[in-house]
Design a protein around this motif. Structure first.
Motif, PDB file in Angstrom:
ATOM      1  N   ASN A 373     -20.418  80.973  -1.226  1.00  0.00           N
ATOM      2  CA  ASN A 373     -20.039  81.804  -2.374  1.00  0.00           C
ATOM      3  C   ASN A 373     -18.939  82.819  -2.081  1.00  0.00           C
ATOM      4  OD1 ASN A 373     -20.958  81.445  -5.041  1.00  0.00           O
ATOM      5  ND2 ASN A 373     -23.054  81.612  -4.266  1.00  0.00           N
ATOM      6  N   GLU A 396     -12.844  72.501  -8.736  1.00  0.00           N
ATOM      7  CA  GLU A 396     -14.233  72.670  -9.194  1.00  0.00           C
ATOM      8  C   GLU A 396     -14.488  71.684 -10.319  1.00  0.00           C
ATOM      9  OE1 GLU A 396     -17.529  73.139  -8.970  1.00  0.00           O
ATOM     10  OE2 GLU A 396     -16.931  75.043  -8.032  1.00  0.00           O
ATOM     11  N   LYS A 401     -20.037  76.236 -13.109  1.00  0.00           N
ATOM     12  CA  LYS A 401     -19.379  77.021 -12.056  1.00  0.00           C
ATOM     13  C   LYS A 401     -17.951  77.387 -12.455  1.00  0.00           C
ATOM     14  CE  LYS A 401     -22.035  75.206  -8.157  1.00  0.00           C
ATOM     15  NZ  LYS A 401     -21.965  74.255  -7.035  1.00  0.00           N
TER      16      LYS A 401
END
Ligand code: ATP
Ligand code: MN
Length: 465
Positions: A373, A396, A401
């Motif tokens: 993270n 991504e 997310k």
């Protein structure tokens, strides 16, 4: 009679061609007079080499010969002969010369040799006539061709992404506005801002900073695509590595992870450098002689060495322990400067480096978050003399997310709804990167300033030519 280019003549002529009549056309580089003959060095841009024209003063009109000066343009009908001179295999005995255009010696700016690159930038309309810019522009062409060939041979499709864009989400830099509103009297909204709904496209539009977001749309349908087009950044960065208008190659691949992305970047760069060695050796040898005595060795170093791969975090530790005095201090979390990148490449590893897993705060919203993270699956390729030549990442692909990252970075979903929809409908892991074309040309040509590897550079306060 058909004109032959000097490149073809030097490459294809054999002993059988000696004595044949030929026609050459080009520009006079130098003229030298001896007792009964004038020697003319003719160049036609097809190759770095000139060909020597030998003109008997008796055969030609005095007035014509007088006008054959540096920079003038001529057609030469003559016979190909073997050259007694050193370093040239052929010369041409002139039978007839036609003058296209004079080039007055008292005003032609390239009358003498050895002008500085700074001076040549001020005459960008004429600098292609110099040996240096001839070499650079031919190499530039060869690299553009090799890029298309590389991707075509591997089943990638060339996707044309827009130059005018309504999105500024890429965040790669300040943008140039595109507008047809009257700058002296623009329509205003109730709160006093410019009313772009009345502008040409009905919204605020800019020149693109990157074709990536649109390339992703293509990759998620065609599999493997690339863009190769101009990009624009309105940053006031007056460095030898930044242009306001530069060309970028951006491949984008469905079903690739970060390792596949790095493998492609390394293979691609090695292919391009090898292509230059195989196809541009005359020009490279000239560049080596004039600008960088290690040029060819450096190019071979790229092809021979496996690029060193390590994380940003490991690199920062190396830099902190280096004992090196940097202009910009390093610590975890800072964006690396080219002095740091070059230290890693030139001093520490002595080979190209690929850094991965950068802190999320210094990278764009679309990069895939790592488990920690804190870092994202980014990768930058660093080269000697250049620093960053490629920036890329795994993207991504997870909708939640990605939405979370948009929120954190203040990107309104309404600006990128079309991009987000690719994650809603049939999302897949994918990755890509951007190669700065002029940074590649800087490296391959051995030039030091990016203004000298593009025909007409656009930099702050400079758009004359
Ligand atoms: P830098 O940190 O060197 O300014 P960047 O990280 O802003 O570059 P990216 O947005 O990652 O650049 O762009 C991808 C590639 O495009 C870079 O790796 C570089 O090769 C090239 N590039 C970026 N900005 C410029 C520029 N202003 N002029 C020429 N090439 C550039
Ligand atoms: Mn970058």
């Amino acid at each position: 009679m058909k004109r032959v280019k000097i490149a073809e003549l030097l490459k294809n002529s054999t002993a059988e061609d000696i004595g044949k009549d030929i026609l050459l056309k080009g520009w006079v580089r130098t003229r030298r007079d001896s007792k009964n003959v004038v020697f003319i060095a003719l160049n036609d841009g097809s190759i770095i080499h000139h060909i020597q024209i030998v003109a008997d003063t008796e055969k030609f009109d005095e007035a014509l010969l007088k006008d054959i000066t540096t920079g003038s343009s001529i057609a030469v009908y003559g016979k190909l002969v073997e050259s007694p001179g050193q370093g040239q295999s052929y010369e041409v005995y002139a039978d007839k010369i036609e003058l296209y255009g004079k080039s007055p010696a008292d005003t032609y700016p390239l009358q003498k040799k050895g002008h500085s690159l700074e001076f040549l930038r001020e005459i960008a309309h004429l600098r292609p006539r110099t040996n240096t810019f001839g070499a650079v522009l031919r190499i530039r062409h060869a690299m553009a061709y090799a890029i298309h060939k590389y991707f075509n041979d591997r089943g990638f499709y060339y996707l044309h992404t827009p130059i005018v864009t309504g999105s500024d989400a890429e965040g790669a830099g300040a943008m140039f506005r595109v507008s047809t509103l009257d700058p002296k009297n623009p329509p205003l909204t109730e709160d006093g801002g410019v009313d772009y709904s009345q502008d040409f496209f009905g919204k605020e539009t800019n020149l693109t900073v990157s074709g990536q977001l649109e390339a992703e749309l293509g990759a998620l349908a065609l599999g493997e695509v690339y863009t190769f087009g101009p990009t624009f950044r309105a940053e006031n960065s007056n460095t030898p590595r930044h242009l306001a208008e530069f060309w970028m190659i951006e491949p984008e691949m469905a079903f690739y992870d970060i390792v596949d992305d790095m493998d492609l970047a390394e293979d691609f760069l090695k292919y391009l450098v090898q292509y230059a060695l195989d196809n541009c050796l005359d020009d490279l040898e000239f560049q080596q002689k004039m600008f960088n005595k290690q040029l060819i060795q450096q190019l071979e170093g790229i092809v021979k060495n496996k690029f060193k791969r390590l994380t940003y975090t490991e690199a920062v530790k190396i830099l902190e322990k280096s004992g090196q005095k940097f202009e910009f201090p390093v610590s975890w979390g800072v964006d690396l400067q080219s002095e740091h990148e070059r230290y890693l490449v030139e001093q520490h590893f002595k080979k190209p480096v690929i850094l991965t897993d950068y802190p999320k705060d210094i990278k764009a919203f679309y990069m895939k978050m790592n488990e920690d993270n804190k870092t994202v699956r980014a990768m930058d390729v660093l080269f000697p003399r250049i620093g960053e030549i490629i920036g890329g990442s795994q993207r991504e692909e997870n909708m939640e997310k990605l939405q979370k990252r948009c929120k954190e970075m203040g990107i309104p979903e309404k600006d990128v709804w079309w991009y987000l929809e690719t994650r809603k409908f049939g999302t897949v892991p994918h990755a890509g990167f951007g190669l700065g074309f002029e940074r590649l040309i800087l490296f391959v040509t051995g030039m030091a300033n990016i203004r000298d590897v593009i025909p007409f550079p656009r930099t702050p306060k400079n758009a004359e030519f």
